[in-house]
Design a protein around this motif. Structure first.
Motif, short mmCIF file in Angstrom:
data_model
loop_
_atom_site.label_atom_id
_atom_site.label_comp_id
_atom_site.label_asym_id
_atom_site.label_seq_id
_atom_site.Cartn_x
_atom_site.Cartn_y
_atom_site.Cartn_z
N GLN A 1 23.19 -37.27 19.42
CA GLN A 1 22.88 -38.32 18.46
C GLN A 1 21.37 -38.33 18.21
N ILE A 2 21.01 -38.27 16.92
CA ILE A 2 19.60 -38.40 16.58
C ILE A 2 19.40 -39.73 15.87
N THR A 3 18.24 -40.33 16.11
CA THR A 3 17.85 -41.55 15.39
C THR A 3 16.74 -41.15 14.44
N MET A 4 16.85 -41.54 13.16
CA MET A 4 15.88 -41.05 12.18
C MET A 4 15.69 -42.04 11.04
N ASP A 5 14.54 -41.87 10.37
CA ASP A 5 14.31 -42.48 9.06
C ASP A 5 14.48 -41.37 8.04
N PHE A 6 15.01 -41.69 6.86
CA PHE A 6 15.11 -40.65 5.84
C PHE A 6 15.00 -41.26 4.45
N VAL A 7 14.49 -40.44 3.54
CA VAL A 7 14.41 -40.81 2.13
C VAL A 7 14.97 -39.65 1.32
N GLY A 8 15.99 -39.93 0.50
CA GLY A 8 16.58 -38.89 -0.32
C GLY A 8 16.08 -38.96 -1.75
N LYS A 9 15.81 -37.79 -2.32
CA LYS A 9 15.30 -37.74 -3.69
C LYS A 9 16.08 -36.71 -4.50
N VAL A 10 16.30 -37.03 -5.78
CA VAL A 10 16.89 -36.10 -6.74
C VAL A 10 15.88 -35.95 -7.87
N GLU B 1 19.06 -44.88 -5.25
CA GLU B 1 19.61 -46.02 -4.53
C GLU B 1 20.62 -45.56 -3.50
N GLY B 2 20.51 -46.11 -2.28
CA GLY B 2 21.44 -45.76 -1.21
C GLY B 2 21.07 -44.49 -0.49
N GLY B 3 19.95 -43.85 -0.85
CA GLY B 3 19.57 -42.58 -0.24
C GLY B 3 18.51 -42.70 0.83
N SER B 4 18.21 -43.92 1.28
CA SER B 4 17.18 -44.11 2.29
C SER B 4 17.68 -45.03 3.39
N ALA B 5 17.15 -44.83 4.60
CA ALA B 5 17.51 -45.69 5.72
C ALA B 5 16.46 -45.54 6.82
N GLU B 6 16.38 -46.54 7.69
CA GLU B 6 15.47 -46.50 8.84
C GLU B 6 16.28 -46.67 10.12
N ASP B 7 15.81 -45.98 11.17
CA ASP B 7 16.46 -46.05 12.48
C ASP B 7 17.97 -45.79 12.40
N TYR B 8 18.30 -44.79 11.61
CA TYR B 8 19.72 -44.48 11.39
C TYR B 8 20.23 -43.57 12.51
N PRO B 9 21.30 -43.99 13.23
CA PRO B 9 21.87 -43.13 14.29
C PRO B 9 22.92 -42.20 13.69
N LEU B 10 22.75 -40.91 13.91
CA LEU B 10 23.68 -39.92 13.37
C LEU B 10 24.11 -38.96 14.46
N GLU C 1 21.32 -31.47 -6.81
CA GLU C 1 20.64 -31.07 -5.57
C GLU C 1 19.76 -32.23 -5.11
N ALA C 2 19.78 -32.51 -3.81
CA ALA C 2 18.97 -33.60 -3.26
C ALA C 2 18.18 -33.10 -2.07
N VAL C 3 16.98 -33.66 -1.90
CA VAL C 3 16.13 -33.35 -0.75
C VAL C 3 15.93 -34.62 0.05
N PHE C 4 16.31 -34.57 1.34
CA PHE C 4 16.14 -35.71 2.22
C PHE C 4 14.97 -35.42 3.17
N SER C 5 13.95 -36.25 3.09
CA SER C 5 12.81 -36.14 4.01
C SER C 5 13.13 -36.97 5.25
N CYS C 6 13.32 -36.28 6.39
CA CYS C 6 13.79 -36.95 7.61
C CYS C 6 12.68 -36.98 8.67
N THR C 7 12.51 -38.14 9.31
CA THR C 7 11.59 -38.29 10.43
C THR C 7 12.43 -38.58 11.66
N ILE C 8 12.42 -37.66 12.60
CA ILE C 8 13.26 -37.78 13.79
C ILE C 8 12.55 -38.65 14.82
N LYS C 9 13.20 -39.73 15.24
CA LYS C 9 12.58 -40.65 16.20
C LYS C 9 13.09 -40.45 17.62
#
Length: 443
Positions: free
Chosen positions: A167-176, A182-191, A234-242
């Motif tokens: 399980q990784i915890t991350m912040d991410f921002v998705g861009k097209v 909308e709906g493409g970003s989250a903080e402290d998301y457990p995946l 196509e989408a690019v998600f910038s992820c910061t792994i916490k």
């Protein structure tokens, strides 16, 4: 109405029915007389309209009703006299399509009769009911599985790479096209990697990341994605792994038991033992039912309605084709021709279906309203939030009700036959029962 047999071959029946012009006219007059007291027309008092005038105004419509009524009554009388039970809706058509008023009515009727089912001595049926008693090892195995499903996650050592199942915890921002959507970003998301909770290709690219790492993940939204403005893009998600955490099975203790609704670990073990007993009993019943059906199939031999066999073979061939071609969802595909194997299986199913139906009818087996309600409620749970709509749909759909009633009826007939049969119990191991179940799947 005169009925003449024109075909009697095997289960195929055909008849011509003759309704003379005079008989039809008599029926029309009879119906007009029945209606006369309530008929009102300009220039006549209620109930005083002459029959001749009524016939002129209402004759054609009443004639159609009289003709249909005569045919229906003739068919009813025919089935009562012969004892025939049609396998399906009889085919009925006018033989003289150029019929005009004053002509005799000639009707052709054809159907396939259900066969006579022979009486069987159920005491000749010998069955073996396997019994498996859950041992401590089976309970412990189930407990371990529950603990795994209730897993938690512990931080991996600093600098460790994420593995599939972590399980990784991350912040991410998705861009097209460079713009966040909308709906493409989250903080402290457990995946949990490998859970397939994100769109295809996303989680695989995060295997190997470390805590405090930043990583861009590039994916394509599916063409049939529910959000139309993102479908195929196509989408690019910038992820910061916490954090990166490894899965850890829950401790097998009283706390685990409480998570599953038991008071303590002993209570949970008791629940598991009961569940295993029910599972083993269900599996043993399936094996015994197959043995019962095999014996019944060998005990009877009677003619089968060709249309029922053809229909069943077609359904078997069609279903197996879809099993082999799971990517084809609809029915826009080449016609599937049944093979000899399909026809053989269809004959068995039709023969056993007719036999069980006859046994159930003789034993007056009924499916109660409570049993139907229970079955509908169980199936409705497959549609969360739409249970009420599903329930109402079934109540208004006779065909759906019949589809749900049929398996309940069959199981009750099987229970009835088992009670009359010579049944012995045999204690076996879980592995022996499993082998028998696997053998059923292979057939």
């Amino acid at each position: 109405m005169q009925v003449t047999e024109t075909q009697n071959e095997g289960l195929k029946r055909a008849y011509t029915m003759l309704l003379t012009a005079q008989e039809l006219d008599d029926k029309v007059i009879e119906k007009l007389k029945e209606a006369q007291p309530d008929v009102e027309m300009k220039g006549f008092r209620k109930g005083k309209v002459p029959l001749a005038l009524m016939k002129k105004n209402f004759g054609p419509r009443v004639m159609g009703e009289a003709m249909q009524e005569a045919v229906d009554n003739a068919m009813k009388a025919h089935f009562e006299a012969t004892g025939d039970r049609p396998a399906g809706e009889p085919a009925v058509k006018m033989a003289n399509e150029d019929w005009k008023e004053g002509d005799d009515v000639q009707v052709e009727m054809s159907y396939e009769a259900l066969p006579e089912i022979p009486d069987l001595d159920m005491k000749k049926v010998k069955l073996e009911r396997m019994k498996v008693t859950p041992d401590d090892a089976a309970v412990d195995e189930a407990l371990a599985s529950l603990a795994e499903s209730a897993q938690d996650f512990d931080d991996r050592k600093k600098g460790s790479k994420a593995k599939d199942g972590d399980q990784i915890t991350m912040d991410f921002v998705g861009k097209v096209d460079g713009e966040a959507f909308e709906g493409g970003s989250a903080e402290d998301y457990p995946l949990v990697l490998g859970s397939n909770s994100f769109i295809p290709g996303f989680e695989e690219q995060l295997v190997g990341v470390k805590a405090d790492e930043e990583k861009d993940v590039t994916v394509n939204f599916p063409d049939d994605y529910q959000a139309e403005h993102l479908a195929g893009k196509e989408a690019v998600f910038s992820c910061t792994i916490k954090a990166v955490k490894a899965p850890k099975a829950a401790e097998i203790d009283d706390e685990l038991a409480k998570k599953f609704g038991a008071e303590d670990l002993d209570g949970l073990k008791g629940q598991i033992r009961e569940r295993l007993e029910a599972e083993y009993a269900g599996a043993a019943r399936a094996v015994m039912k197959r043995a019962l059906l095999d014996q019944l199939d060998e005990m009877v031999d009677f003619d089968l309605p060709p249309s029922m066999v053809d229909s069943e073979a077609g359904q078997i061939a069609h279903q197996l084709w879809h099993d082999e071609n799971p990517d084809v969802q609809g029915h826009d595909h080449p016609e599937v021709e049944p093979t000899e194997e399909h026809i053989k299986l269809a004959k068995r199913r039709v023969r056993l279906g007719l036999l069980l139906a006859d046994l159930g009818q003789r034993a007056e087996v009924q499916v109660s309203d409570a049993e139907m309600t229970q079955a509908i409620m169980e199936q409705a749970r497959q549609y969360p939030g739409q249970e009420r709509q599903f329930f109402e749909y079934v109540q208004q759909n006779q065909q759906m009700q019949q589809q749900m009633r049929a398996p309940i009826f069959e199981e009750k007939v099987v229970d009835y036959v088992v009670e009359l049969s010579d049944v012995t119990e045999k204690e076996v191991s879980k592995d022996e029962l499993q082998k028998q179940i696997e053998a059923l799947d292979e057939e």
